[in-house]
Scaffold this active site. Sequence first.
Site, PDB file in Angstrom:
ATOM      1  CB  ILE A  18     -13.113   3.941  -1.687  1.00 33.12           C
ATOM      2  CG1 ILE A  18     -13.140   4.011  -0.302  1.00 33.12           C
ATOM      3  CG2 ILE A  18     -13.112   4.899  -2.729  1.00 33.12           C
ATOM      4  CD1 ILE A  18     -11.324   4.820  -0.551  1.00 33.12           C
ATOM      5  CE1 TYR A 155      -2.700   0.847  -2.910  1.00 26.57           C
ATOM      6  CE2 TYR A 155      -1.824   2.178  -1.250  1.00 26.57           C
ATOM      7  CZ  TYR A 155      -2.604   2.057  -1.604  1.00 26.57           C
ATOM      8  OH  TYR A 155      -3.516   2.703  -1.702  1.00 26.57           O
ATOM      9  CE  LYS A 159      -4.026   3.243  -4.869  1.00 25.98           C
ATOM     10  NZ  LYS A 159      -5.312   3.263  -5.570  1.00 25.98           N
ATOM     11  CD  GLN A 256       0.269  15.689  10.572  1.00 25.62           C
ATOM     12  OE1 GLN A 256      -0.130  15.814  12.013  1.00 25.62           O
ATOM     13  NE2 GLN A 256      -0.301  14.900  10.103  1.00 25.62           N
TER      14      GLN A 256
END
Length: 256
Positions: A18, A155, A159, A256
């Site tokens: 990225i 992680y 984040k 969702q």
Amino acid sequence: MGRVQDKTALVTGAASGIGRAIALMLAKHGAQVVVTDLTEGAAREVVDEIISEGGKAFFEPLNVSETAQWAEVTAAVKARCGGLDILVNNAGITERGDAESIALSDWNAVINVNLNGVFLGTQAAINIMKDTGGGSIINISSIEGMIGDANLSAYTASKGGVRSFTKSAALLCAEKGYGIRVNAINPGVIRTALLNDHLASFDDPEQETQRLIDQHPIGFLGSPDDVAYGVVYLACDESRFVTGADLVIDGGYTAQ
């Protein structure tokens, strides 16, 4: 004219994936790009690619978790370019491990890069940008900072911290009148070389790939350029009214 024409942009973790796509995209839209990473060879290849396509770029080594290295890099950028207009805090790592079993050393390694690195980069950028007319800071978070993942405890924590810290920094800069916008991008699963290596470790890579695709209602996995386009938007003046925001680029995963 590009959307970030003649701006100076620093991208962390820009040697691959990225980060590489972000660096190339910013250069394509007119920015001079400071390509930073610990992997010098691959980072210099990104610089060469940008220059070969008529852009401007140079390499600076950077461990994002080291305060002294941030001071060295930002001083070099200020001396060479006069200031910094765009910072993309992209560098990140992951270690698998749940809350019950992850080792403290693995936890700290992830937090040091993913969260402390964003903090140090943001702080360094604010100190330059506030004296040179403002700028845009873009922190690459993740949908893992919005949802839980039992096997990625460090992680997800890092984040989630990036998202909250982004809002705090955005409010500070707005209240101080610095002219600095701070935003976060939350990608879904992105098809990078790292992901391909991960998929190759399964007995049935195609089945695992389809499982990941099925988690994204749009019906396919994202590409690094999908994130890079979002960065260009948040970096340019078109987003002048956007700060403290979460830009979710996830093919509908979190809807969702």
